[in-house]
Each structure stands twice: as structure tokens, then as C-alpha cells.
Design an enzyme around this catalytic site. Structure first.
Site, mmCIF file in Angstrom:
data_model
loop_
_atom_site.group_PDB
_atom_site.id
_atom_site.type_symbol
_atom_site.label_atom_id
_atom_site.label_comp_id
_atom_site.label_asym_id
_atom_site.label_seq_id
_atom_site.Cartn_x
_atom_site.Cartn_y
_atom_site.Cartn_z
ATOM 1 N N SER A 704 0.834 -1.090 0.047
ATOM 2 C CA SER A 704 -0.142 -0.167 0.572
ATOM 3 C C SER A 704 1.160 0.843 -0.041
ATOM 4 C CB SER A 704 -1.128 -0.140 1.214
ATOM 5 O OG SER A 704 -0.356 0.057 2.388
ATOM 6 N N LYS A 747 -6.932 3.811 8.068
ATOM 7 C CA LYS A 747 -5.545 4.547 7.934
ATOM 8 C C LYS A 747 -6.923 6.332 7.726
ATOM 9 C CE LYS A 747 -3.522 0.871 5.300
ATOM 10 N NZ LYS A 747 -3.844 0.713 3.488
#
Length: 837
Positions: A704, A747
């Protein structure tokens, strides 16, 4: 042709013959060229043997009559198939023994018993007739005499082994032993021993078919060595059994004498009363049939044991375990959905979807009246309330609650128990938990499922497969108990921080319910409703003596904790409460102490955590990424610099293989798209690039960070700084596509906590945006991009000289926005070719 049950073997030359049997043995040359052939089913006749035989079939009896009426000579040959009554020529071995009939007796049952003596080895050539019995041309097998040192040594070893066998085998008569001592010719000695030692028919036939003396002795010696070893082992076993039987008999007599003495003295009544008490408990306990039978047998064994023996203690503990298990004891379920919902709301703030799933689970149980269904697994960061949710479910159902900590377990016996053959054996944790609960239908929380280990003692995760399978756990067998116990009524709830370490087969049996990190507002409500009242009670205070303002709680959440849950927050509240209690006792006036935001720093010292984005990005080559960890989301800073070199890429910061590959893919994309990105003048082969991710002691991995790496590289190479209020996440491909990633909710919570204003996300993660809490979405502007070009335009500051309108226009072409108010904004202009692809 069979040897009779009363078989006896005599040695030629010994005095046990009739007068008509005293004729000398014919030489090989005096044997007739043709002899009647009699098949043998279970014996091989050697030259020199005298053995009785039983004749039953009519053709064989006629053969014997003709032989006795003539020269009394017959050829005895072993059959290949013992069950054949009248064998054909192809069912007989080729080598047999020409023999003489010494005696014949007929019996009323139409059978004949004969006594024969083996004379010479013969080989069957051609069969002359088959009716009424077989008759064949026989050729004597010549055995040449040999006298060598090797034969003398073999004869000596064979005599020695035969003496060992004769001492151990009761079947060998004294007559055979004496004959073996007096036979001097090696060939006759070999035939004598082969005919009397316990060998198989195939082994005897092989020795009969071996004419050369040296070969015959070499084959016989290993067979004798094997037989001697078997007899020695059998003798040892017999001696041990006899000794054990004698010892047990002696102990039995002594024990009976001791009981008689105790009865005379009026002692020993306690042991008898204990046995009777256990017997009564077994009958009254209502055990299942199998368990009752096992308990009775174990009690009978206990009664026969000395009370002070170690086995007696093991038997008592086993019976105690059986009697105290809740075979039929169960608590009545209270499946009132309104009450269950009220309990969950009182004990847990938020977690709406998780509570709805638990209520749905209870609703299905109320309709079906049984537990058989999915095993729930609560997955989330530490401190978000997974364990307390299991306790709340037990309270809502009115069941007993059992917590089974799996962290650090490496031995399969912790689940299935130890077998009773081991010293200190005990049941597994499952059976122990049920015994402590006193109910066969508790709520059993399998805590920290992802912390289960494995080593040479077994894999506990594999043992849990049966426990957590509703189709199998109704007959769960603990190694110690060794009885099936029904676990189908137990409600299992598992917890884990993340599922990657969990065994795939075990993960397949679980219905996963994810618990995300708490937002700052949720932490504030939890602290106000649960944490503060609990700490006041634990420190002997009440609301009239101490109050923590919302501002002070927000200060604790923002500046003194950095976690997904609320455990550290509760510890900080406890610290404030302790210091406040000291101040309250020093004050003389009974006045409520109110803690404000400014008081927190005086009590706890300077703030432990600063905003991760407090320092503005003032240099090129720095970008802010978003990472997921088992304890929640985190910000990830990536720094890039360059120096003269040979085009190498240097990676530091404890990066995993996947993250290193993302960095290489980012650099390859920029080099392949250099002209379009304005990097044509960059000499990649004359400079080294160094990518570093701070916090080098912490291992990092995953795909990511690809978007963050390519943005940091582009920032360094183009001279455009990354916006300070932008964070990003997403995987990239070599074609520049931005691919979806996981952990979006965690996140986004980390981004909002750090003061980020804009987040760059893969377009395919737009569906996950709705899982983000509303209060977080109001703080963030989400930019959903499909390719690296869109990410660069959304994350980099515009080049010098470009106006703001131009920058916003460029962004709108490649980026799909979601403003903090929730309304999307996207350009109606067509996407570039690489994006439309």
C-alpha cells in the site's frame, strides 16, 4: 498324506524295528528305476528319518497296499498345494525322498497309518502312469563326499547351534540329541537336524533339493541361528510372565492377609466406605451409559489397589473428574432480545453493526433453540472491547462465562489433555473450563486466537478444528477423559487482533466480525460513560468530589494516548484520579475538584505525543503515507534523496520484500514515463536514489505504500513539494494503475487524528469510504484516483509559475473528489487514454 497328531520322529540305525525291518538300506544303484509317488501335505522326509504318516484317500491307500505287497519302496514328495487330496504331477515338487514302508496298520475308519524310513534323495523324471495312482521314473540324486576345513568349521558351528536349540526346545527328544552327537558324516547330520528343527516346509524342501554338501550346510546354519534366537526370546518372555504371575499371586495373598488383619483390628473401614461412597455417586450422577460403565470399571480397579499406591491416586483423580463434569447440568437461556440489546448498549458505546449482528445471532438461537451455527470471531485492535463483548453476550443470554486464553499455547495437550499414562496428566483446558463453570452450555471466549503457536509437541490450532466445528464437536474426546463429551451446546466466541496468523482451515470455520478503531469522539463518550465512573469507584471517589471536563478528556486522548482502543486512556485517567485524590485529601473544604485541560499537563507532565503532521513539508522528496497495523492505522513518512552514482536504488528502514518491490516498481514507472512527466533531462544512470522510511527499528511491509513512494520520487525529481496536509495509500502497477488496498477505515482514523485534510485513495476503494465514521468524513477530502498521474496531480504542489486555477483544473481531469460535505465532484471531461484503459 498327513503326519498324524501323535507324530514321532525316529532315527535310522536306532533299535526300534521289527524283525522284518532289519534288511539293509539299498544302495542308489539298487533302487528301481520307477517308483509309486505319494504326495505329502505337511511334512518333508529326509534320508535317514523314520516317521509315521496317515493315509486317508482311496488311491493312496491302494498305493500303500501295493507297495507293502511288493518291495515296500515308495517315493515321498511334498505337494505345492497342501489342500489337494489327489495331486497332479504339476502340483508336486521335483525332488523327493525314496522311502521304505516299515509298518502298516489299518483302522476301522478306513484310514491307514504307516511307519516309513527315508532312504535316498531322488528326482522325478517322467510320470509313467496316473491311474490308479501316480508312478514316475526316479533318478537318484548323487551326493559327492567332501572333506574340507570349511565344511569342518560349518559342522562345528551347526552342532553348537543345535545344542543351544536342544536346551531351549522341549519338543526335541533325548533320542534325537544322542543321535546328533553320534552322527559323524556331515550330510547325515544336516539331514537329521533339518528334519527335527522347527523349519518351514519351504525351507526344508530347499535343503532337500540342495545336493552339494557345502551349499546345504551354508543354508542350514543361518536357519539354526534364527531358530536359536527365537527360542531364547520366547524363553525370556515365558520367564518374565511366570515371574509376574508369581509376584501378583504373592501380592494378592499378602493383600488378603492384610485385609483380614485389618478386619480383626477394626481398621481399614475408611477405604471401604470411600469406595461405597464413590459407587453411590456414580449411580446417582446420571452419567451417560458409556461414562457410567467406564467409571464402574475404574472403581473396581481402585478397589483392588493398595490405598497408598500411585495408581490409586490416578484412579481417584480420574473418577473425580468424571463425577464433577456437567454432563447434564445446563443454564436456561434468557433470549429476551430487548434485554440483550439494553445490556449491550449499557456496557458498550457505539459498535452499532457489531451489536446488530450479535442480536441477530440471539434471534436465530431463539427460533431454533440450539447453538449449532457459525462460530463468531471478533477481530480488531487491542483495547476495542472484544473480550468485554463476549462477557456481555453471556450476561444477555443468562449463561455462565468462561474465558480461555490461547496466547502462547504451543502444546496440543493444552486443548485435548494428556493421556493418563503420563505422570501428572490432567484434562485439557476445554474440559477444565467446563468443570469450573458447572454447566455444559456456557459462553466460552477463546481469547487471542492469533497468538496460538506450534512446536514439536503439536499444533493447538489443528486440535481446535474439531472443537470449533459444529458438525464434530458433539463427540469431542479429551485424551485424559477418553470419553466423548458434547460441546455442541457451548457458545464459542473467538477474538483476534488480525487473522493472518490463524490456520486457514480454522479461519474457514469462523464468521468474522471486525471491530475498527475508535474515533476521538467515541473515545470521549466511552471515557465519560464508562472509564471515569469506574476509576472513581476504584479510587474511592464520587462525582461530588471529582469531575473531569470534556476538554481535559480530549487533551488526554489527543496528547497522551496514541492507540486504537481505550486501555492507555483508562490508565491515564487512573493517573489523573490518583493525583486528584491526593489533592482532595489535602484540601480542608469539601468542594468538588474539577480537572480542566490546563491541569492535565501539571499532573502528567508535557504532552507525550505531538501531531504527526505538525512539521510542514518544506523540502522535495518527502511524502506522507497511511499504513495499517494490528493496533490501528498509522502515518508513514517516506523520504527520498539522490547523490552521484551509477543508477543504484538504496532502500533502508527495515522494509519487507513486498515493500522493496513497490519501490522498484515506482522507480521503473517514472523512468518509463520520464518524457511525459518532464523528467527527460534526469540522468538516472549517473545518480543513486535512496529511499528511507523512518522508525527503522519497526519492520514494515505491504504494497500500500506504492503511491507514496512514487509521489516522493516524483517530488524529488521534478522539484515539486508534496502538500503538507495530504496523505495517501494505494498499490501501483508498472502501467501506472493505482490498485485497491485494505484497512481504509483505520487509515482514515489515523489521518483525521494527525490533522490531515486531504487523502488520496484508489478509485476502487470508494466503496470503503462509506464505512468511515461520519465525523471523520467531515474532516477529510477524499481524492479517488485511477492512475499515478492523478495521484501526482492531487498530491504535488503546482509547478512554479502555474496559477491555482490551472492546478485545480489538472486535478479535476484525473481525480474523483468527495468533499467533506459528502458530495462528489468529478470532471465531465474524458479521462486520458491510460486511465480509460
Amino acid at each position: 498324506m498327513n503326519s498324524p497328531d501323535t507324530e514321532f520322529i525316529r532315527i535310522a540305525g536306532l533299535p526300534d524295528r521289527d524283525a522284518n525291518e532289519s534288511s539293509p538300506r539299498p544302495a542308489d544303484s539298487s533302487l528301481p528305476s520307477a517308483l509309486p509317488v505319494l504326495g505329502l501335505s505337511d511334512i518333508v522326509v529326509f534320508p535317514g528319518m523314520v516317521v509315521p504318516l496317515l493315509v486317508e484317500s482311496a488311491p493312496s491307500i491302494r498305493l500303500i497296499d501295493d507297495v507293502v505287497a511288493g518291495d515296500r519302496l515308495v517315493c515321498l514328495v511334498l505337494q505345492r498345494k497342501p489342500d489337494t487330496t489327489d495331486p497332479r504331477p504339476d502340483e508336486l515338487f521335483e525332488v523327493g525322498c525314496a522311502s521304505r514302508v516299515l509298518r502298516m496298520l489299518k483302522f476301522p475308519d478306513n484310514t491307514v497309518r504307516i511307519l516309513i524310513e527315508g532312504l535316498h534323495r531322488v528326482r522325478l523324471k517322467d510320470f509313467l502312469s496316473r491311474d490308479p495312482y501316480l508312478r514316475a521314473e526316479c533318478e537318484p540324486v548323487t551326493v559327492a563326499p567332501e572333506e574340507t576345513m570349511e565344511i569342518a568349521a560349518l559342522v562345528r558351528n551347526i552342532r553348537s547351534k543345535f545344542e543351544e536349540i536342544s536346551e531351549l526346545s522341549p519338543a526335541l527328544t533325548e533320542q534325537v540329541r544322542v543321535a546328533a552327537l553320534n552322527v559323524e558324516e556331515p550330510g547325515k547330520l544336516a539331514d537329521l537336524i533339518a528334519g527335527n528343527v522347527n523349519l518351514s516346509l519351504d525351507e526344508r524342501q530347499t535343503l532337500l533339493e540342495t545336493p552339494r554338501l557345502l551349499d546345504r550346510l551354508n543354508r542350514l546354519l543361518p536357519l539354526l541361528a534364527r531358530e536359536a534366537e527365537l527360542l531364547a526370546l520366547g524363553s525370556k518372555i515365558q520367564n518374565e510372565v511366570t515371574s509376574s504371575v508369581n509376584r501378583n499371586q504373592r501380592e494378592f495373598f499378602l493383600r488378603e492377609q492384610m485385609r483380614a488383619i485389618q478386619r480383626e483390628l477394626g481398621e481399614g473401614e475408611g477405604a471401604g466406605s470411600e469406595i461405597e461412597s464413590l459407587r453411590a455417586k456414580i449411580e446417582e450422577a446420571g452419567l451417560p451409559d458409556e461414562a457410567r460403565e467406564v467409571a464402574r470399571k475404574e472403581l473396581d480397579r481402585l478397589q483392588a489397589m493398595p490405598p497408598a499406591s500411585a495408581e490409586s491416586t490416578v484412579a481417584r483423580n480420574y473418577l473425580d473428574c468424571i463425577l464433577h463434569l456437567p454432563w447434564h447440568e445446563a443454564t436456561e437461556d434468557k433470549l429476551d432480545l430487548a434485554r440483550a440489546e439494553r445490556i449491550l448498549d449499557e456496557q458498550h458505546h457505539g459498535l452499532g453493526k457489531i451489536k446488530d449482528r450479535l442480536i441477530e445471532f440471539l434471534a436465530v438461537m431463539k427460533l431454533r433453540r440450539e447453538v449449532k451455527g457459525p462460530i463468531l470471531c471478533l477481530v480488531g485492535p487491542p483495547g476495542v472491547g472484544k473480550t468485554s463483548l463476549g462477557r456481555s453476550v453471556a450476561e444477555a443470554m443468562g449463561r455462565k462465562f468462561v474465558r480461555f486464553a490461547l496466547g502462547g499455547i504451543r502444546d496440543e495437550a493444552e486443548i485435548r489433555g494428556h493421556r493418563r499414562t503420563y505422570v501428572g496428566a490432567m484434562p485439557g483446558r476445554i474440559i477444565q473450563s467446563l468443570r469450573r463453570a458447572g454447566s455444559n452450555n456456557p459462553v466460552m471466549l477463546l481469547d487471542e486466537l492469533d497468538k496460538v503457536g506450534a512446536d514439536f509437541r503439536g499444533d493447538p490450532a489443528s486440535a481446535l478444528l474439531e472443537v470449533l466445528d459444529p458438525q464434530q464437536n458433539h463427540t469431542f474426546v479429551d485424551h485424559y477423559l477418553d470419553l466423548p463429551f458434547d460441546l455442541s451446546r457451548v457458545l464459542f466466541i473467538a477474538t483476534a487482533n488480525w487473522l493472518d496468523p490463524v490456520h486457514p482451515a480454522l479461519r474457514d470455520r469462523l464468521e468474522v466480525i471486525e471491530l475498527a478503531s475508535y474515533t476521538a469522539e467515541e473515545k470521549l463518550q466511552i471515557a465519560r460513560l464508562h472509564l471515569v465512573p469506574r476509576q472513581l469507584e476504584e479510587h474511592g471517589l464520587d462525582r461530588k468530589q471529582l469531575r473531569l471536563s470534556d476538554a481535559s478528556l480530549r487533551c488526554l486522548i489527543r496528547d497522551y494516548t496514541r492507540e486504537a482502543g481505550v486501555r492507555q486512556l483508562e490508565r491515564e485517567i487512573a493517573a489523573v484520579t490518583r493525583k486528584s485524590a491526593r489533592q482532595i485529601l489535602r484540601r480542608r473544604r469539601a468542594q468538588c475538584l474539577i480537572i480542566k485541560a490546563g491541569d492535565v499537563e501539571q499532573m502528567l507532565g508535557p504532552a507525550r505525543f505531538q501531531s504527526e503532521n505538525a512539521e510542514r513539508i518544506t523540502e522535495c522528496g518527502i511524502a506522507t503515507g497511511l499504513a495499517w497495523t494490528p493496533v490501528g492505522g498509522e502515518l508513514l513518512f517516506i523520504e527520498v534523496t539522490r547523490m552521484p552514482g551509477a543508477g543504484k536504488l538504496i532502500l533502508t528502514g527495515s522494509l519487507g520484500d513486498v515493500m522493496k518491490e513497490s519501490a522498484q516498481a515506482a522507480l521503473s514507472y517514472l523512468r518509463s514515463q520520464a518524457p511525459r512527466l518532464g523528467l527527460a533531462e534526469v540522468a538516472f544512470d549517473k545518480q543513486d536514489l535512496h529511499i528511507h522510511v523512518p522508525a527503522g527499528a519497526t519492520p514494515k511491509d505491504g504494497p500500500s505504500a506504492g503511491v507514496t513512494m512514487v509521489t516522493a520520487l516524483a517530488s524529488l525529481l521534478t522539484g515539486r513539494r508534496v502538500r503538507s496536509d495530504v496523505a495517501m495509500t494505494g498499490e501501483i502497477s508498472l502501467r501506472g494503475r493505482v490498485l485497491p488496498v485494505g484497512g481504509i477505515k483505520e487509515k482514515m482514523l489515523a489521518a483525521a487524528r494527525a490533522g490531515i485534510k486531504r487523502v488520496i485513495l484508489p478509485a476502487q476503494n470508494e466503496k470503503d469510504w462509506h464505512e468511515v465514521p461520519d465525523e471523520v468524513r467531515k474532516k477529510l477530502e477524499a481524492c479517488f484516483v485511477r492512475d499515478v498521474g492523478g495521484a501526482l496531480e492531487a498530491g504535488l504542489q503546482p509547478p512554479r509559475g502555474a496559477g491555482s486555477n490551472g492546478a485545480n483544473h489538472a486535478v479535476s481531469r484525473r481525480v474523483h473528489h468527495r468533499r467533506p460535505n459528502g458530495h462528489p465532484r468529478a470532471s465531465n471531461r474524458p479521462l486520458p487514454p491510460e486511465v480509460a484503459e
